[in-house]
Design a protein around this motif. Structure first.
Motif, PDB file in Angstrom:
ATOM      1  N   ARG A   1       0.610  -1.570  -0.074  1.00 27.42           N
ATOM      2  CA  ARG A   1      -0.201  -0.016  -0.305  1.00 27.42           C
ATOM      3  C   ARG A   1       1.015   1.578   0.071  1.00 27.42           C
ATOM      4  N   GLN A   2       1.822   1.482   0.862  1.00 27.33           N
ATOM      5  CA  GLN A   2       2.644   2.897   0.808  1.00 27.33           C
ATOM      6  C   GLN A   2       3.530   3.016  -0.274  1.00 27.33           C
ATOM      7  N   THR A   3       3.899   1.825  -1.086  1.00 24.60           N
ATOM      8  CA  THR A   3       4.430   1.857  -2.406  1.00 24.60           C
ATOM      9  C   THR A   3       3.804   2.102  -3.261  1.00 24.60           C
ATOM     10  N   THR A   4       2.477   1.365  -4.006  1.00 21.94           N
ATOM     11  CA  THR A   4       1.679   1.589  -4.646  1.00 21.94           C
ATOM     12  C   THR A   4       0.854   2.937  -4.840  1.00 21.94           C
ATOM     13  N   GLY A   5       0.556   2.439  -3.501  1.00 25.32           N
ATOM     14  CA  GLY A   5      -0.672   3.385  -3.083  1.00 25.32           C
ATOM     15  C   GLY A   5      -2.456   2.964  -3.554  1.00 25.32           C
ATOM     16  N   ARG A   6      -2.509   1.911  -3.564  1.00 25.53           N
ATOM     17  CA  ARG A   6      -3.361   0.536  -2.676  1.00 25.53           C
ATOM     18  C   ARG A   6      -3.085  -0.480  -2.451  1.00 25.53           C
ATOM     19  N   TYR A   7      -4.150  -0.798  -2.054  1.00 28.45           N
ATOM     20  CA  TYR A   7      -4.534  -2.131  -0.988  1.00 28.45           C
ATOM     21  C   TYR A   7      -3.953  -3.761  -2.974  1.00 28.45           C
ATOM     22  N   PRO A   8      -3.193  -4.454  -2.574  1.00 31.89           N
ATOM     23  CA  PRO A   8      -3.707  -5.498  -3.359  1.00 31.89           C
ATOM     24  C   PRO A   8      -5.192  -6.047  -3.504  1.00 31.89           C
ATOM     25  N   LYS A   9      -5.735  -6.780  -5.038  1.00 30.56           N
ATOM     26  CA  LYS A   9      -6.234  -6.853  -5.403  1.00 30.56           C
ATOM     27  C   LYS A   9      -6.277  -9.094  -5.022  1.00 30.56           C
ATOM     28  N   GLN A  10      -5.021  -9.064  -5.364  1.00 30.60           N
ATOM     29  CA  GLN A  10      -4.826 -10.927  -5.457  1.00 30.60           C
ATOM     30  C   GLN A  10      -3.025 -11.153  -4.244  1.00 30.60           C
ATOM     31  N   ILE A  11      -3.029 -12.281  -3.312  1.00 34.15           N
ATOM     32  CA  ILE A  11      -1.821 -11.717  -2.717  1.00 34.15           C
ATOM     33  C   ILE A  11      -1.443 -13.947  -2.501  1.00 34.15           C
ATOM     34  N   ARG A  12      -0.551 -13.964  -2.850  1.00 34.45           N
ATOM     35  CA  ARG A  12       0.461 -15.454  -3.160  1.00 34.45           C
ATOM     36  C   ARG A  12       1.590 -15.117  -2.500  1.00 34.45           C
ATOM     37  N   VAL A  13       1.002 -16.342  -0.949  1.00 33.55           N
ATOM     38  CA  VAL A  13       1.996 -16.143   0.313  1.00 33.55           C
ATOM     39  C   VAL A  13       2.290 -17.793  -0.211  1.00 33.55           C
ATOM     40  N   ILE A  14       3.936 -17.661  -0.078  1.00 36.72           N
ATOM     41  CA  ILE A  14       5.005 -18.713   0.073  1.00 36.72           C
ATOM     42  C   ILE A  14       5.597 -18.521   1.132  1.00 36.72           C
ATOM     43  N   THR A  15       5.360 -20.400   1.185  1.00 34.90           N
ATOM     44  CA  THR A  15       5.529 -20.155   3.006  1.00 34.90           C
ATOM     45  C   THR A  15       6.348 -22.638   2.993  1.00 34.90           C
ATOM     46  N   HIS A  16       5.696 -22.480   3.962  1.00 37.71           N
ATOM     47  CA  HIS A  16       6.181 -23.804   4.193  1.00 37.71           C
ATOM     48  C   HIS A  16       4.003 -24.187   4.574  1.00 37.71           C
ATOM     49  N   ALA A  17       4.118 -26.057   3.688  1.00 39.47           N
ATOM     50  CA  ALA A  17       2.873 -26.464   3.271  1.00 39.47           C
ATOM     51  C   ALA A  17       2.395 -26.795   4.506  1.00 39.47           C
ATOM     52  N   PHE A  18       3.079 -26.708   5.209  1.00 36.85           N
ATOM     53  CA  PHE A  18       2.331 -27.268   6.729  1.00 36.85           C
ATOM     54  C   PHE A  18       1.753 -25.730   7.260  1.00 36.85           C
ATOM     55  N   LYS A  19       2.454 -25.170   6.946  1.00 41.27           N
ATOM     56  CA  LYS A  19       1.856 -23.389   7.896  1.00 41.27           C
ATOM     57  C   LYS A  19       0.841 -22.903   6.616  1.00 41.27           C
ATOM     58  N   ALA A  20      -0.219 -23.396   6.284  1.00 41.33           N
ATOM     59  CA  ALA A  20      -0.809 -23.418   4.970  1.00 41.33           C
ATOM     60  C   ALA A  20      -2.446 -22.626   5.808  1.00 41.33           C
ATOM     61  N   ARG A  21      -2.512 -23.725   6.635  1.00 51.91           N
ATOM     62  CA  ARG A  21      -3.765 -23.370   7.707  1.00 51.91           C
ATOM     63  C   ARG A  21      -4.021 -22.076   8.622  1.00 51.91           C
ATOM     64  N   ARG A  22      -2.503 -21.643   9.644  1.00 51.96           N
ATOM     65  CA  ARG A  22      -2.107 -21.081  10.002  1.00 51.96           C
ATOM     66  C   ARG A  22      -2.545 -19.960   8.903  1.00 51.96           C
ATOM     67  N   PHE A  23      -2.288 -20.034   7.514  1.00 49.88           N
ATOM     68  CA  PHE A  23      -2.638 -18.382   6.721  1.00 49.88           C
ATOM     69  C   PHE A  23      -4.493 -18.273   6.241  1.00 49.88           C
ATOM     70  N   LEU A  24      -4.491 -19.262   5.802  1.00 48.22           N
ATOM     71  CA  LEU A  24      -5.464 -18.803   5.127  1.00 48.22           C
ATOM     72  C   LEU A  24      -6.800 -19.341   6.462  1.00 48.22           C
ATOM     73  N   ASP A  25      -6.563 -19.811   7.243  1.00 48.32           N
ATOM     74  CA  ASP A  25      -8.107 -19.953   8.306  1.00 48.32           C
ATOM     75  C   ASP A  25      -7.452 -19.546   9.927  1.00 48.32           C
ATOM     76  N   LEU A  26      -6.350 -18.647  10.069  1.00 44.34           N
ATOM     77  CA  LEU A  26      -6.436 -17.412  11.024  1.00 44.34           C
ATOM     78  C   LEU A  26      -6.226 -16.379  10.299  1.00 44.34           C
TER      79      LEU A  26
END
Length: 331
Positions: free
Chosen positions: A210-235
């Motif tokens: 937001r600070q860089t572009t002046g807007r919030y992203p429309k789509q986000i991709r998080v690259i992390t450990h697969a076993f942490k997917a629920r933490r991002f998507l559900d929490l």
């Protein structure tokens, strides 16, 4: 404030004026004027300073996608040292790792630096399709991770991942830093250097976008450990009311046996997912203390929210207001 990947780069001043000054007596006569006996002289202005040539900042018009690489370790070789190309990002000795991230010869477990490098390179791969001049630039990559090992180094995880990707390019024979430096120098890779946990990885990267572009992203991709997917998507995403259809996780796990995988998943449920389920903003004693142990400074919160909406500032401080600016983003 989180650090953009493209620092102000100032080109060297021209040597033209200095070279002339070395042989000039203070007055120069135009050659044709001298031949005509003219007395016209050009006085040197001793107060003149040749202006710096500054590369204009990147144009972020049209950017709408955010890729986040969540960092988990520190690649520590000095990138400014002449011998930097000799340090391989594949070598465990070149990383500051937690004990559970290190290799174990007895069990055959490899060090997790390979996974961390894979995360960084996957983030860069996400931008490669937009390097063609015929393809619109719409995606920014944020490497997110603060200075989590202050007793060992002030280097942030985010900057070290960029250095690791650079070292990989050099090892591949790309002496100029290859695609990694090309993307960095164009401002396509940003460094978020304050996050001390996965929740902050997500939130601070959104705010940096937001600070860089002046807007919030429309789509986000998080690259992390697969076993942490629920933490991002559900929490994490629901806790800040980020729309579920606008976030995805690309999971890359370390090499594991079946037994190790089951143990890792149980550990994530108990020590990762469960604490965040009880304290979704990470402001309680347990998660807040983990942040502080990783170098988090609460005084940075004001700086991170500089220039943002009041509601966004409240989230950084640990409360979620009734309305949030990214909820109204039109996709």
């Amino acid at each position: 404030m989180a650090t953009p990947a493209t620092p102000s780069r100032i080109l060297p001043k021209s040597n033209f004026h200095n070279a002339n000054a070395a042989t000039n007596t203070g007055v120069s006569i135009a050659p044709d004027a001298e031949s005509k006996g003219a007395s016209l002289a050009y006085q040197r202005n001793n107060d003149f300073e040749h202006p710096d040539h500054v590369i204009p900042p990147p144009d972020y018009t049209g950017f709408e996608n955010l890729v986040i690489v969540c960092c988990h370790g520190i690649f520590h070789p000095d990138a400014s040292s002449p011998d930097f190309p000799l340090y391989s990002p594949h070598d465990e000795n070149n990383w500051y790792l937690a004990d559970f991230q290190k290799s174990n010869p007895e069990t055959g477990k490899p060090g997790e630096q390979e996974t961390f490098l894979a995360h960084a390179l996957a983030g860069i791969d996400a931008l490669i399709g937009e390097l063609s001049p015929d393809v619109p630039n719409r995606t920014l990559l944020v490497m997110s991770g603060g200075s989590t090992k202050p007793s060992l180094t002030p280097l942030s995880e985010a900057r070290s991942y960029y250095h690791a990707a650079l070292a990989h390019e050099l090892a591949e024979g790309n002496r100029g830093g290859g695609r990694t430096y090309q993307l960095f120098s164009k401002g396509r890779i940003l460094l978020e250097e304050h996050a001390a946990d996965s929740f902050q990885n997500l939130l601070f990267s959104i705010l940096l976008f937001r600070q860089t572009t002046g807007r919030y992203p429309k789509q986000i991709r998080v690259i992390t450990h697969a076993f942490k997917a629920r933490r991002f998507l559900d929490l994490h995403a629901p806790s800040i009311r980020w729309p579920s259809e606008r976030i995805q996780v690309q999971g890359i796990d370390p090499v594991m046996s079946g037994a190790e995988r089951e143990q890792t998943i149980r550990g994530e449920e108990k020590h990762g997912f469960a604490p965040w389920l009880q304290d979704q903003l990470g402001t309680g004693d347990f998660l807040a203390s983990k942040r502080r142990n990783r170098g988090w400074d609460e005084q940075v919160a004001e700086q991170l929210a500089e220039g943002l909406e009041v509601s966004a500032k409240e989230v950084v401080k640990g409360t979620v207001p009734e309305h949030l600016p990214w909820e109204s983003t039109v996709v």
